[in-house]
Design a protein around this motif. Structure first.
Motif, PDB file in Angstrom:
ATOM      1  N   VAL A 167      18.109  76.041  -8.196  1.00  0.00           N
ATOM      2  CA  VAL A 167      18.575  74.957  -9.053  1.00  0.00           C
ATOM      3  C   VAL A 167      18.489  75.397 -10.509  1.00  0.00           C
ATOM      4  CG1 VAL A 167      18.234  72.568  -9.784  1.00  0.00           C
ATOM      5  CG2 VAL A 167      17.733  73.210  -7.435  1.00  0.00           C
ATOM      6  N   GLN A 168      19.521  75.038 -11.280  1.00  0.00           N
ATOM      7  CA  GLN A 168      19.451  75.177 -12.734  1.00  0.00           C
ATOM      8  C   GLN A 168      19.795  73.829 -13.349  1.00  0.00           C
ATOM      9  OE1 GLN A 168      22.620  76.942 -15.157  1.00  0.00           O
ATOM     10  NE2 GLN A 168      21.085  78.270 -16.084  1.00  0.00           N
ATOM     11  N   ALA A 169      18.937  73.338 -14.238  1.00  0.00           N
ATOM     12  CA  ALA A 169      19.178  72.074 -14.929  1.00  0.00           C
ATOM     13  C   ALA A 169      19.173  72.331 -16.428  1.00  0.00           C
ATOM     14  CB  ALA A 169      18.110  71.049 -14.563  1.00  0.00           C
TER      15      ALA A 169
ATOM     16  N   ARG B 183      23.281  72.823 -11.876  1.00  0.00           N
ATOM     17  CA  ARG B 183      23.985  73.780 -11.030  1.00  0.00           C
ATOM     18  C   ARG B 183      23.028  74.138  -9.902  1.00  0.00           C
ATOM     19  NH1 ARG B 183      27.934  76.474 -14.451  1.00  0.00           N
ATOM     20  NH2 ARG B 183      27.595  75.925 -16.647  1.00  0.00           N
ATOM     21  N   GLU B 184      23.531  74.290  -8.698  1.00  0.00           N
ATOM     22  CA  GLU B 184      22.619  74.610  -7.611  1.00  0.00           C
ATOM     23  C   GLU B 184      23.314  75.339  -6.476  1.00  0.00           C
ATOM     24  OE1 GLU B 184      21.066  71.171  -5.464  1.00  0.00           O
ATOM     25  OE2 GLU B 184      22.451  69.924  -6.589  1.00  0.00           O
ATOM     26  N   THR B 185      22.504  76.086  -5.739  1.00  0.00           N
ATOM     27  CA  THR B 185      22.925  76.692  -4.489  1.00  0.00           C
ATOM     28  C   THR B 185      22.020  76.115  -3.404  1.00  0.00           C
ATOM     29  OG1 THR B 185      21.393  78.557  -4.640  1.00  0.00           O
ATOM     30  CG2 THR B 185      23.521  78.792  -5.744  1.00  0.00           C
TER      31      THR B 185
ATOM     32  N   GLU C  54      16.607  74.646 -20.621  1.00  0.00           N
ATOM     33  CA  GLU C  54      17.182  75.023 -19.334  1.00  0.00           C
ATOM     34  C   GLU C  54      16.057  75.319 -18.364  1.00  0.00           C
ATOM     35  OE1 GLU C  54      20.110  78.039 -19.268  1.00  0.00           O
ATOM     36  OE2 GLU C  54      21.505  76.974 -20.575  1.00  0.00           O
ATOM     37  N   PHE C  55      16.176  74.771 -17.172  1.00  0.00           N
ATOM     38  CA  PHE C  55      15.183  74.948 -16.122  1.00  0.00           C
ATOM     39  C   PHE C  55      15.848  75.682 -14.958  1.00  0.00           C
ATOM     40  CE2 PHE C  55      14.546  71.104 -18.500  1.00  0.00           C
ATOM     41  CZ  PHE C  55      13.196  71.072 -18.796  1.00  0.00           C
ATOM     42  N   ASN C  56      15.255  76.776 -14.525  1.00  0.00           N
ATOM     43  CA  ASN C  56      15.776  77.546 -13.399  1.00  0.00           C
ATOM     44  C   ASN C  56      14.658  77.746 -12.395  1.00  0.00           C
ATOM     45  OD1 ASN C  56      18.518  78.636 -14.544  1.00  0.00           O
ATOM     46  ND2 ASN C  56      17.019  78.965 -16.176  1.00  0.00           N
ATOM     47  N   GLY C  57      14.955  77.569 -11.114  1.00  0.00           N
ATOM     48  CA  GLY C  57      13.910  77.791 -10.136  1.00  0.00           C
ATOM     49  C   GLY C  57      14.361  77.557  -8.714  1.00  0.00           C
ATOM     50  N   ARG C  58      13.434  77.796  -7.810  1.00  0.00           N
ATOM     51  CA  ARG C  58      13.706  77.585  -6.389  1.00  0.00           C
ATOM     52  C   ARG C  58      13.756  76.091  -6.087  1.00  0.00           C
ATOM     53  NH1 ARG C  58      13.601  82.209  -3.744  1.00  0.00           N
ATOM     54  NH2 ARG C  58      12.535  83.990  -4.675  1.00  0.00           N
ATOM     55  N   LYS C  59      14.632  75.735  -5.157  1.00  0.00           N
ATOM     56  CA  LYS C  59      14.806  74.326  -4.791  1.00  0.00           C
ATOM     57  C   LYS C  59      13.879  73.968  -3.644  1.00  0.00           C
ATOM     58  CE  LYS C  59      18.877  73.077  -3.268  1.00  0.00           C
ATOM     59  NZ  LYS C  59      20.276  72.579  -3.221  1.00  0.00           N
ATOM     60  N   ARG C  60      13.130  72.888  -3.844  1.00  0.00           N
ATOM     61  CA  ARG C  60      12.278  72.387  -2.773  1.00  0.00           C
ATOM     62  C   ARG C  60      13.101  71.523  -1.818  1.00  0.00           C
ATOM     63  NH1 ARG C  60       6.938  70.225  -5.913  1.00  0.00           N
ATOM     64  NH2 ARG C  60       8.500  68.927  -6.951  1.00  0.00           N
ATOM     65  N   LYS C  61      12.478  71.094  -0.730  1.00  0.00           N
ATOM     66  CA  LYS C  61      13.192  70.335   0.292  1.00  0.00           C
ATOM     67  C   LYS C  61      13.775  69.031  -0.249  1.00  0.00           C
ATOM     68  CE  LYS C  61      10.663  72.164   4.274  1.00  0.00           C
ATOM     69  NZ  LYS C  61       9.784  71.831   5.434  1.00  0.00           N
TER      70      LYS C  61
ATOM     71  N   MET D 273      20.338  82.808 -15.339  1.00  0.00           N
ATOM     72  CA  MET D 273      21.157  82.573 -14.151  1.00  0.00           C
ATOM     73  C   MET D 273      21.216  83.830 -13.298  1.00  0.00           C
ATOM     74  SD  MET D 273      24.324  80.315 -15.564  1.00  0.00           S
ATOM     75  CE  MET D 273      24.960  80.068 -13.909  1.00  0.00           C
ATOM     76  N   HIS D 274      21.306  84.992 -13.937  1.00  0.00           N
ATOM     77  CA  HIS D 274      21.357  86.243 -13.187  1.00  0.00           C
ATOM     78  C   HIS D 274      20.041  86.484 -12.457  1.00  0.00           C
ATOM     79  CE1 HIS D 274      22.298  90.402 -12.176  1.00  0.00           C
ATOM     80  NE2 HIS D 274      21.147  90.753 -12.703  1.00  0.00           N
TER      81      HIS D 274
END
Length: 587
Positions: free
Chosen positions: A456-458, A450-452, A476-483, A11-12
């Motif tokens: 996105v974190q799933a 969780r997302e901003t 846990e999946f963390n990454g940039r959010k697509r459109k 997350m950090h």
């Protein structure tokens, strides 16, 4: 658990732990620089803001600030005086400024919240104190309430129970507890359906209905009759049915309904299936077959009569009466070693008519090949894992509320919907038994995404026994959010938390950037680098087939276990500094 630390670190790294300030919240910060017009740079943890102050302050001073305006610019108002060197006295002063009576429990909890850099409002803090006082300030309740504050969740008893259960239990633990109780009851109706669905997700020998359909589709697509023969052995389809007829009917059905491996769960409860099959009955029968292997002595009896029966069938005639009586006696004696459904099926086929002998021969052949089919399932390991994810998501009911809003039929069969029915029944004992699992599922739903605006974190928890693990697997999946709101698969990280038979608790951190993959495997045992090299070629080839490229695999040993915690992680938790092979990693 090791996953707690790495979850927070992920997350950090992605920025999902960045403080999102809102008007009315209180934070503790440091004045880094002062500018004309009462403007300043304020630091909260590792984050910095340019803010307008409501009163002159001292550079380098630490203060509690109330957010008057969250935006451009931030407008902050000091709460009380500059902070002194005694943290407890600072907390007492803050509680007094906010109008709360001080107590040791309140002081310790608020100090922990501020240390964790969780912004809070006065009303939010009052609600948190109310929940904690009702819970007796138990440690697990404090961890849960901190999570609720950090994630801005409603301060109600149901949410507290959900987060607390999710932090302290697993699906497998709750499944096993409730399964043991249900087995002592008359498991009919709702209880029977719930028991079956939990067993489908736990027992590797017990396929779910959707897994049955997947194996049918796989066998038809690959022209492989093994699973078809297993179904004949189970007695759930006509033993005289030939594979070509079966394959053609299913192929036409799949074409008309656009069926494939990914649409099984969506269509399973809505469509009349070929040959009027019952996937639930098939799943139960296959489980029973796998628990009752065919003894070698029974196989020997079947093979000894195989040529005689085939010869009679080819001539479309009957066996001599004495020969048939001998066949009947031999098979009935051998059948005592079979399961009761198998015995009943075999006895029902003992007929000295040409069509009866043909059906008998088909069933005997299926019995002989049963062990091979059971030990060699159609699905590969990768397919079984993906099927387990899909089945878990659909059967648990993580999308229950969404489906309810759309008024679909899929919610009827989910574990969550069945639990809700049990909890609402008048049987208080059953309601109390079902509530913990319902709380856990609610907690998994709350923690699932969780997302901003850009990230996105799933999170996903899977029962481990089904895929050969001792405990649940956490992903846990963390990454940039697509459109479209999904995670960008070319720029993300995936965290696998496993409990393996020999390596025990293991965390695998897979980092993906521009479709290049780096793996770091954390474990308390020292793993020789040659082990990584032995797996590297196969892993590299597999990734390249998906257009990903492996750069390296690192094994890291956990050298300090003094700060291990029993709770499942939450974004609100903090941990002391831990050393990993000489690398200081503060989480």
């Amino acid at each position: 658990m090791l996953v707690n630390r790495f979850s927070n670190q992920a997350m950090h790294n992605t920025g999902l732990d960045r403080v999102q300030l809102r008007a009315g919240q209180i934070i503790q910060g440091k004045v880094l620089n002062l500018y004309p017009g009462q403007h300043a740079t304020i630091q909260v943890g590792s984050q910095k803001w340019q803010a307008q102050l409501k009163a002159p302050l001292a550079k380098g001073g630490h203060y509690h600030f109330k957010v008057e305006q969250a935006g451009s610019p931030f407008i902050l108002k000091v709460v009380g005086q500059a902070l002194g060197k005694q943290p407890i006295q600072n907390i007492h002063a803050l509680l007094d400024q906010l109008g709360f009576a001080s107590s040791k429990q309140r002081t310790d909890f608020l100090a922990d919240v501020i240390k964790s850099q969780i912004p809070f409002g006065k009303e939010q803090l009052a609600q948190a104190f109310g929940l904690l006082e009702a819970a007796g300030y138990r440690k697990e309740a404090q961890v849960a309430v901190k999570t609720m504050m950090a994630d801005r969740l409603p301060f109600i008893d149901n949410i507290l129970a959900a987060v607390q259960t999710k932090n302290t239990s697993t699906l497998s633990q709750e499944f096993q507890t409730l399964t043991q109780h249900l087995r002592q009851q008359r498991t009919q109706g709702t209880m029977g359906m719930l028991l079956n669905r939990m067993q489908w997700l736990m027992d590797a020998r017990n396929p779910s209905p959707s897994e049955v359909i997947r194996q049918i589709i796989d066998g038809v697509s690959q022209n492989n009759p093994d699973f078809f023969q297993l179904l004949k052995t189970s007695g759930t389809i006509d033993p005289t049915l030939d594979f070509d007829t079966w394959k053609n009917e299913w192929s036409q059905f799949m074409k008309v309904h656009n069926w494939n491996q990914s649409t099984v769960n969506l269509l399973l409860n809505r469509t009349r299936l070929p040959f009027a099959i019952n996937p639930e009955e098939m799943a139960a029968s296959i489980k029973q077959l796998r628990e009752n292997t065919i003894p070698q002595s029974v196989q020997d009896v079947i093979r000894s009569w195989e040529g005689v029966v085939k010869n009679v069938i080819s001539q479309n005639t009957r066996l001599p009466n004495e020969t048939f009586e001998e066949l009947q006696q031999n098979l009935q004696q051998a059948s005592t070693q079979l399961s009761l459904p198998q015995q009943n099926r075999l006895n029902s086929l003992l007929s000295n008519q040409p069509e009866g002998l043909q059906a008998l021969q088909a069933y005997l052949e299926a019995l002989v090949h049963q062990q091979k089919m059971i030990s060699s399932p159609n699905l590969t390991i990768q397919e079984r894992f993906l099927a387990h994810i899909d089945t878990t998501l659909s059967h648990i009911g993580l999308a229950h509320e969404s489906l309810l809003a759309r008024d679909t039929q899929e919610i009827e069969a989910s574990i969550k919907s069945l639990l809700i029915q049990l909890v609402q029944q008048q049987d208080q004992t059953m309601s109390e038994r079902a509530q913990p699992l319902l709380n856990l599922i609610n907690g998994l739903q709350i923690d699932s995404v969780r997302e901003t605006s850009f990230l996105v974190q799933a999170a996903l928890q899977l029962p481990g026994e089904k895929i050969g693990l001792h405990e649940d697997i956490l992903l846990e999946f963390n990454g940039r959010k697509r459109k479209n709101g999904t995670i960008d698969p070319s720029d993300c990280s995936i965290l696998f938390h496993l409990n393996l038979a020999h390596l025990n608790e293991t965390v695998i951190d897979m980092h993906i950037q521009k479709r290049t993959v780096a793996l770091t495997i954390w474990n308390e045992q020292s793993v020789h680098p040659d082990l990584a090299e032995s797996f590297k070629p196969a892993l590299k080839a597999g990734l390249e087939s998906l257009d990903y490229h492996l750069t390296h695999i690192n094994f890291k040993q956990i050298t300090d276990r003094s700060d291990r915690r029993p709770e499942t992680g939450s974004s609100a938790q903090t941990f002391p500094e831990t050393t990993y092979e000489g690398v200081d990693l503060r989480i």
